[in-house]
Design a protein around this motif. Sequence first.
Motif, PDB file in Angstrom:
ATOM      1  N   ASN A   1      -0.117  -1.058   0.094  1.00  0.00           N
ATOM      2  CA  ASN A   1      -0.152   0.049   0.046  1.00  0.00           C
ATOM      3  C   ASN A   1       0.817   1.157  -0.147  1.00  0.00           C
ATOM      4  O   ASN A   1       1.786   1.130   0.935  1.00  0.00           O
ATOM      5  N   LEU A   3       2.252   4.564   1.361  1.00  0.00           N
ATOM      6  CA  LEU A   3       1.497   5.558   2.322  1.00  0.00           C
ATOM      7  C   LEU A   3       1.329   7.064   2.061  1.00  0.00           C
ATOM      8  O   LEU A   3       2.638   7.423   1.026  1.00  0.00           O
ATOM      9  N   ARG A  25     -11.281   3.533   7.305  1.00  0.00           N
ATOM     10  CA  ARG A  25     -11.475   2.643   6.894  1.00  0.00           C
ATOM     11  C   ARG A  25     -10.203   1.844   8.861  1.00  0.00           C
ATOM     12  O   ARG A  25     -10.050   2.656   9.839  1.00  0.00           O
ATOM     13  N   HIS A  27      -8.362  -0.738  11.343  1.00  0.00           N
ATOM     14  CA  HIS A  27      -7.675  -2.749  10.548  1.00  0.00           C
ATOM     15  C   HIS A  27      -7.532  -3.589  12.331  1.00  0.00           C
ATOM     16  O   HIS A  27      -8.192  -2.296  13.298  1.00  0.00           O
ATOM     17  N   ARG A  47      -7.549   3.741  10.125  1.00  0.00           N
ATOM     18  CA  ARG A  47      -6.690   4.474   8.255  1.00  0.00           C
ATOM     19  C   ARG A  47      -8.073   5.144   8.013  1.00  0.00           C
ATOM     20  O   ARG A  47      -8.896   5.072   7.856  1.00  0.00           O
ATOM     21  N   ARG A  49      -8.052   5.784   3.671  1.00  0.00           N
ATOM     22  CA  ARG A  49      -7.967   5.163   1.651  1.00  0.00           C
ATOM     23  C   ARG A  49      -8.710   6.235   1.028  1.00  0.00           C
ATOM     24  O   ARG A  49      -9.770   6.165   1.071  1.00  0.00           O
ATOM     25  N   VAL A  55      -3.018   5.115   1.981  1.00  0.00           N
ATOM     26  CA  VAL A  55      -3.339   5.242   2.702  1.00  0.00           C
ATOM     27  C   VAL A  55      -2.633   6.523   3.599  1.00  0.00           C
ATOM     28  O   VAL A  55      -1.194   6.360   4.294  1.00  0.00           O
TER      29      VAL A  55
END
Length: 266
Positions: A1, A3, A25, A27, A47, A49, A55
């Motif tokens: 991903n 960043l 999001r 995690h 997070r 996105r 992200v």
Amino acid sequence: NLLQVFSSDSTIVEVEDAINNSAVRIHHQPQYDLYTGRILGVECLARIRLANGAVILPQHFIDTVENSRLAAPFAHEIASLACQQLQHIRCQGVHLPYVAINLSAEQLAADKDLAQSLTNLLHEHELCVDDLEIEITESQRLDTGSDAFETIHHLSAAGFRITLDDFGTGYSSISTLVDMPVSGLKLDRRLVSKLRRSDIARQAVQHLVKMGSALGLKVIAEGTQNVQEDISLSELGCRYGQGFGFCKPLPLDQIISFIKRPPVRR
């Protein structure tokens, strides 16, 4: 991903857009038994996105959000996602006792109706109060009589379990444990990381674990890195841990797979 990091000037706009466009999001990082590897629950970590696939991790936006008009809406969004995903996990036949979310003093102060809002979310997703734990992060001192302190008592009265995060290095003190209706504490990762090279750190952890146990609190060591560290913590009387050595934070599909096949610790 990929960043991507934003300046504080653009953070509020990006986060507000993320809330409005369902781009927030979470995690999940397991909290586990140091002896057996049994998963107790998971902590939900935020997070964001973006449309370009970038992200944003919480260390790049959370302080700004907590001190803005988005403090309460963002907390509600994370709680809503946590409840939705716990319901989904259980619908897959996976046993997960609880999810935990982080709330700062600023977020607690910003929403005096938080206990009722969270209770409504749980009912909406056919969950109960034992399914959602609250971890209090202290970016400022929690004084008795403050709005944040009052909200904590409302949460406790509603049946929510409350854990003090980053204990041992922040504002929390023994008086906090006396004044606040907490059921657990998390030993700060900076303290845990010094175990193998500092006798003072080992003694401090041992005393904190003993104190927590004497008060009937669940004590979780944060930032565990490997099995040897788990063994050291176990020898000091600590029963539970959370860290990359066991499992990094994972998105929904991956945490379901992990819970189904957790690593064997003993």
